[in-house]
Design an enzyme around this catalytic site. Sequence first.
Site, mmCIF file in Angstrom:
data_model
loop_
_atom_site.group_PDB
_atom_site.id
_atom_site.type_symbol
_atom_site.label_atom_id
_atom_site.label_comp_id
_atom_site.label_asym_id
_atom_site.label_seq_id
_atom_site.Cartn_x
_atom_site.Cartn_y
_atom_site.Cartn_z
ATOM 1 N N GLY A 57 0.579 -1.177 -0.383
ATOM 2 C CA GLY A 57 0.140 0.162 -0.022
ATOM 3 C C GLY A 57 1.057 1.381 0.032
ATOM 4 O O GLY A 57 0.596 2.374 -0.696
ATOM 5 N N GLU A 90 4.951 3.726 5.763
ATOM 6 C CA GLU A 90 3.499 3.474 5.755
ATOM 7 C C GLU A 90 1.972 3.667 5.259
ATOM 8 O O GLU A 90 2.110 4.709 5.019
ATOM 9 C CB GLU A 90 2.929 2.656 7.137
ATOM 10 C CG GLU A 90 1.700 2.148 7.673
ATOM 11 C CD GLU A 90 1.640 1.065 7.021
ATOM 12 O OE1 GLU A 90 1.818 0.943 5.564
ATOM 13 O OE2 GLU A 90 1.875 -0.501 7.484
ATOM 14 N N ASP A 91 1.526 3.000 5.038
ATOM 15 C CA ASP A 91 0.149 4.127 4.208
ATOM 16 C C ASP A 91 -0.627 3.536 5.168
ATOM 17 O O ASP A 91 -1.322 5.369 5.435
ATOM 18 C CB ASP A 91 -0.747 3.446 2.839
ATOM 19 C CG ASP A 91 -1.005 1.410 3.361
ATOM 20 O OD1 ASP A 91 -0.741 0.797 4.970
ATOM 21 O OD2 ASP A 91 -1.700 0.774 2.445
ATOM 22 N N ASP A 105 -4.119 0.961 11.315
ATOM 23 C CA ASP A 105 -5.628 0.998 11.553
ATOM 24 C C ASP A 105 -5.326 0.689 13.334
ATOM 25 O O ASP A 105 -5.671 1.815 14.525
ATOM 26 C CB ASP A 105 -6.454 0.255 10.789
ATOM 27 C CG ASP A 105 -8.028 0.428 10.424
ATOM 28 O OD1 ASP A 105 -8.350 0.836 10.989
ATOM 29 O OD2 ASP A 105 -7.813 -1.476 10.089
ATOM 30 N N PHE A 144 -13.942 2.979 5.950
ATOM 31 C CA PHE A 144 -12.734 2.159 4.586
ATOM 32 C C PHE A 144 -12.568 2.528 2.897
ATOM 33 O O PHE A 144 -13.382 2.940 2.811
ATOM 34 C CB PHE A 144 -13.223 0.387 4.074
ATOM 35 C CG PHE A 144 -12.199 -0.333 3.437
ATOM 36 C CD1 PHE A 144 -11.064 -0.907 4.251
ATOM 37 C CD2 PHE A 144 -12.244 -0.828 2.036
ATOM 38 C CE1 PHE A 144 -10.927 -1.881 3.527
ATOM 39 C CE2 PHE A 144 -10.935 -1.433 1.614
ATOM 40 C CZ PHE A 144 -10.283 -1.597 2.431
ATOM 41 N N ARG A 165 -5.552 0.557 -6.151
ATOM 42 C CA ARG A 165 -4.288 1.365 -5.474
ATOM 43 C C ARG A 165 -4.200 2.199 -6.640
ATOM 44 O O ARG A 165 -3.520 3.835 -6.515
ATOM 45 C CB ARG A 165 -3.665 0.449 -5.474
ATOM 46 C CG ARG A 165 -3.349 -0.985 -5.171
ATOM 47 C CD ARG A 165 -2.430 -1.117 -4.938
ATOM 48 N NE ARG A 165 -2.432 -2.861 -3.731
ATOM 49 C CZ ARG A 165 -2.265 -2.859 -3.191
ATOM 50 N NH1 ARG A 165 -2.417 -2.442 -1.894
ATOM 51 N NH2 ARG A 165 -2.573 -4.372 -2.822
#
Length: 185
Positions: free
Chosen positions: A47, A102-103, A106, A155, A168
């Site tokens: 990601g 990092e994308d 969570d 999300f 993506r």
Amino acid sequence: MQFYDHDQIDVLFDAETLQKRIAELGKQITEDFQGQGELVVIGVLKGSFLFLADLIRQIDLPVSVDFLGLSSYGRSFETSGVVRVTQDLSQPIKGKAVLVVEDIVDTGLTMSYLLSNLATRLPKSVHVATLLHKPSRCQVEVPLDYIGFTIPDKFVIGYGLDYKNLLRNLPFIGVNRGDTPPITL
Ligand code: IMP
């Protein structure tokens, strides 16, 4: 772009907003790591690849790039906490200053695993840059040094983040509107 259902996606951060914030992060990172020599930037696959590509072009320092592939077991949209390394770093990081990119953080489970894994390789320092943070879903506290945007428990897709390994390549970050999938093949 024609290949997905536009009506099913709300734009959360458009391309311009992303680039503006990434430029700010790059400037801050440049200031913080000034005079420290090589900075090893580690992208977490898959990601983070677009964020990393844009971020390093805003960092005015000697940067080297490596990637670590991680994938979590369990249901497709939820992290189980059991993380599998799908691709390892290509170089040792012993004694080096490391910036993990990092994308999204969570639950924090993936990042927590990653930080313990990296610590065993004895780097000089480890800092974390994440484009997105969903604090409401936190299960493990992880130190996040650079955060692009804090978002609610939704999300998100696009700009590296996937919906069933697709989307993506959207140039923005969006949210799926309802229960209808944003793409059907
Ligand atoms: P965590 O372990 O729960 O923090 O999840 C981290 C990983 O889950 C991220 O690197 C993403 O690959 C994935 N993920 C979590 N939330 C989202 C989302 O909203 N959209 C797409 N992927 C997500």
